[in-house]
Design a protein around this motif. Structure first.
Motif, PDB file in Angstrom:
ATOM      1  N   ARG A 127       1.199   5.571  -9.227  1.00  0.00           N
ATOM      2  CA  ARG A 127       2.141   4.851  -8.360  1.00  0.00           C
ATOM      3  C   ARG A 127       3.510   4.885  -8.643  1.00  0.00           C
ATOM      4  O   ARG A 127       3.734   4.952 -10.092  1.00  0.00           O
ATOM      5  CB  ARG A 127       1.564   3.557  -8.231  1.00  0.00           C
ATOM      6  N   ASP A 170      -4.072  -1.458  -8.238  1.00  0.00           N
ATOM      7  CA  ASP A 170      -3.822  -1.987  -6.837  1.00  0.00           C
ATOM      8  C   ASP A 170      -3.061  -3.426  -7.267  1.00  0.00           C
ATOM      9  O   ASP A 170      -1.940  -3.660  -6.661  1.00  0.00           O
ATOM     10  CB  ASP A 170      -4.960  -2.103  -6.065  1.00  0.00           C
ATOM     11  N   GLU A 173       0.409  -3.062  -8.915  1.00  0.00           N
ATOM     12  CA  GLU A 173       1.203  -2.848  -8.176  1.00  0.00           C
ATOM     13  C   GLU A 173       1.897  -3.741  -7.186  1.00  0.00           C
ATOM     14  O   GLU A 173       3.031  -3.825  -6.881  1.00  0.00           O
ATOM     15  CB  GLU A 173       0.629  -1.462  -7.388  1.00  0.00           C
ATOM     16  N   GLU A 539       7.021   2.934  -0.579  1.00  0.00           N
ATOM     17  CA  GLU A 539       5.401   2.298  -0.613  1.00  0.00           C
ATOM     18  C   GLU A 539       4.814   2.206   0.950  1.00  0.00           C
ATOM     19  O   GLU A 539       3.456   2.176   0.944  1.00  0.00           O
ATOM     20  CB  GLU A 539       5.333   0.834  -1.186  1.00  0.00           C
TER      21      GLU A 539
END
Length: 594
Positions: A127, A170, A173, A539
């Motif tokens: 990411r 996840d 982030e 994002e």
């Protein structure tokens, strides 16, 4: 100025190698940067940070338990390449995915994004997140389009602490995004920094003045104001960041905040403490409680004279993550559990297989290498002139970018030909490409920015629209094949080379004077400003083909009459021509590319 170096082009590499040798218990070098020298739990998330060199302790100084697992380090003020990002990410991988984080600058957004796509194709979960805390570079509504400055440290620390406690990718982030949304910074500068090998600083500030909102690579600030006392400067900075303080009780915020007073290079800690005394008083008056505040050099800009204030408005979870132990060479807090050494080998993906090729194909490859050699020689010869032209409207790095890029392409082609010859023999001889003479060095007359803005004669333009003030506004038409808006010949970009009396070193000293800049030292920056959301891997996965909305009208803003003037909302900070506020994402992208 930067005094200690060998070859200016090797300054960043030499500094990074010396850092790794000085702290072998913390760092080990790999292609493109450094990674932790200590073990991390298998299956945990890796946090990889990075950007240009010249900002110590950012970024290599933040690698260690409780913070980053690796740092990618480009040349001085220059984004690292996608290859470097891939190398460091592979070496830092723990098997739980990687969050790549960097300041919001066009070069970093491009190269980290390219690396992420390449690594995903190899099966890694990667990411990206661009930090955007500089309130001077855009409006509150466009917070994600702002530049990333000292707020990097807070966002990186939150992500590193979350990874340290075992959160999955996840959640790491999401927490980093929350920290970025709550972080605000504002800085002032009194004098510019000087690159290794350069005789003059990147910019100057008029005597007795200071530049508000100036970027860490010399990006123009929003306004020059009279130099104030330490207390007056503290008032300016506090009012600037608290203008965007959320309401108490909103999303868990109860008046507690990370507070960082950062020195940009030559301001001594004693001076910063004098300023912080007033900062603490003003925060107390506003009902804001600092949580583990930091005073010192957290993100420098070589030898720039200046300082910045960063505030992160905390909720309970962000406070807990900011407060956890950390152990890096430049940022330490609490006790970190001892860990064994991790020996890492930089895993570069390079294929030694040379496919079979017919003679015509090999001849064509040889001709292409010849063309790249001509391009390289031409770009190297034209580097000073390209840099001079770019400095008028941007940050002056175009010459070095063309030189480095063309040299890299030529070197890669030459190495590929050598490998082909080793496997299949010498290809048939071909006629060499004709040499292209370098463009003649032009001598141009440039007026100071004040004369440009006050001149009644508009800049000549066939595509732009001239404002009533005589400064050419951004053209409504004119895009390249890549879809990027271009600056037509003769149109003065709003991102001028000087703001409110400040002179870039490529500007003439007075009206009618002639610029005769000689061969230019190495000059590279991470970008003239924040990379707009439309050109980065956002994002929300917004399509890069979206057409940006037309820019809203920009209302007139009152000038700062004295140091006691309250900044108010960041949209009122100044009126400098480099202001991004009120411009569409596409226009800001074009401005950063001109």
């Amino acid at each position: 100025m930067t005094r200690l170096f060998n070859d200016p082009k090797q300054f960043a590499d030499d500094a990074l190698a010396g850092m790794a040798l000085a702290y072998p218990g913390y760092l080990q070098g790999v292609h493109g940067g450094v990674v932790r020298a200590t073990e991390s739990p298998r299956g945990s998330v890796s946090v990889v940070i990075g950007g240009g060199s010249g900002h110590y302790p950012a970024f290599a100084g933040w690698v260690g338990p409780g913070l980053a697992h690796g740092a990618v380090c480009g040349n001085v003020f220059a984004s690292p390449s996608a290859s470097q990002v891939c190398s460091v990410t592979r070496a830092a991988d723990n098997g739980g995915g990687t969050l790549l984080m960097y300041g919001n600058y066009a070069g970093d957004v491009l190269h980290f994004g390219q690396a992420a796509e390449r690594l995903r194709s190899e099966g890694l979960d990667v990411r990206t997140l661009a930090v955007s805390d500089d309130v001077a570079s855009n409006t509150p509504e466009n917070h994600l389009d702002r530049r990333g400055v000292t707020g990097d440290l807070v966002v990186f620390k939150v992500a590193g602490a979350a990874a340290e406690r075992g959160d999955d990718l996840d959640r790491v982030e999401r927490l980093a995004l929350r920290a970025n949304e709550r972080t605000r910074s504002l800085g002032v500068a009194f004098h510019g920094c000087t690159l290794p090998g350069a005789d003059e600083p990147l910019f100057t500030v008029p005597s007795g003045m200071m530049s508000v909102g100036l970027g860490v690579h010399g990006e123009p600030g929003v306004r020059d104001v009279p130099m104030g006392t330490a207390a007056e400067i503290a008032d300016l900075l506090v009012e600037g960041v608290l203008a965007e303080e959320p309401r108490r009780g909103q999303d868990g915020y109860e008046g507690r905040a990370v507070v960082i007073l950062n020195g940009l290079g030559t301001i001594k800690n004693e001076e910063l403490f004098v300023v912080y005394r007033r900062v603490a008083q003003r925060l107390e008056d506003a009902g804001v409680t600092p949580v583990l505040p930091e005073v010192g050099e957290m993100m420098s800009s070589l030898d720039m004279a200046g300082l910045s204030l960063t505030v992160t408005f905390l909720d309970a979870e962000l406070e807990a993550l900011w407060s956890t132990p950390v152990d890096t060479i430049a940022f330490r807090r609490g006790a970190v559990q001892h860990r064994g050494r991790r020996d890492v080998v930089s895993r570069e993906v390079v294929s030694d297989t040379v496919p079979e090729a017919c003679d015509p194909s090999r001849e064509l490859a040889q001709r292409i290498a010849g063309v790249l050699a001509v391009l390289k020689d031409t770009a190297v010869a034209a580097e000073p002139e390209l840099g001079r032209m770019d400095a008028i409207a941007g940050d002056g790095d175009h010459g070095q970018g063309m030189s480095y890029g063309s040299t890299g392409a030529w070197r890669a082609a030459t190495e590929a030909l050598a490998r082909t010859t080793a496997h299949h023999g010498t290809p048939p001889a071909v006629a060499p490409c004709p040499a292209v003479p370098a463009p003649a060095r032009s001598s141009s007359t440039m007026r100071p920015a004040d004369s440009l803005r006050s001149s009644a004669a508009p800049a000549p333009s066939s595509a732009g629209v001239t404002s009533s003030a005589g400064r050419a506004s951004w053209p409504a038409e004119g895009t390249s094949s890549a879809g990027r808006a271009s600056c037509p010949a003769g149109v003065t970009s709003p991102a001028g080379a000087a703001v409110d009396g400040r002179r870039r070193r490529h500007d003439a000293g007075s009206a009618g004077s002639t610029t005769t800049t000689g061969p230019r030292p190495e000059r590279s920056t991470c970008g003239t400003g924040a990379a707009p959301q439309a050109v980065r891997e956002s994002e929300n996965r917004r399509s890069s083909t979206d057409t940006p909305a037309p820019p809203p009208a920009t209302p007139a803003r009152p000038p700062l009459s004295n140091m006691s003037t309250t900044l108010g909302r960041p949209t009122d900070i100044g009126t400098g021509p480099a202001r991004n506020c009120g411009r569409s994402a596409g226009e800001r992208a074009a401005l950063s590319l001109c």
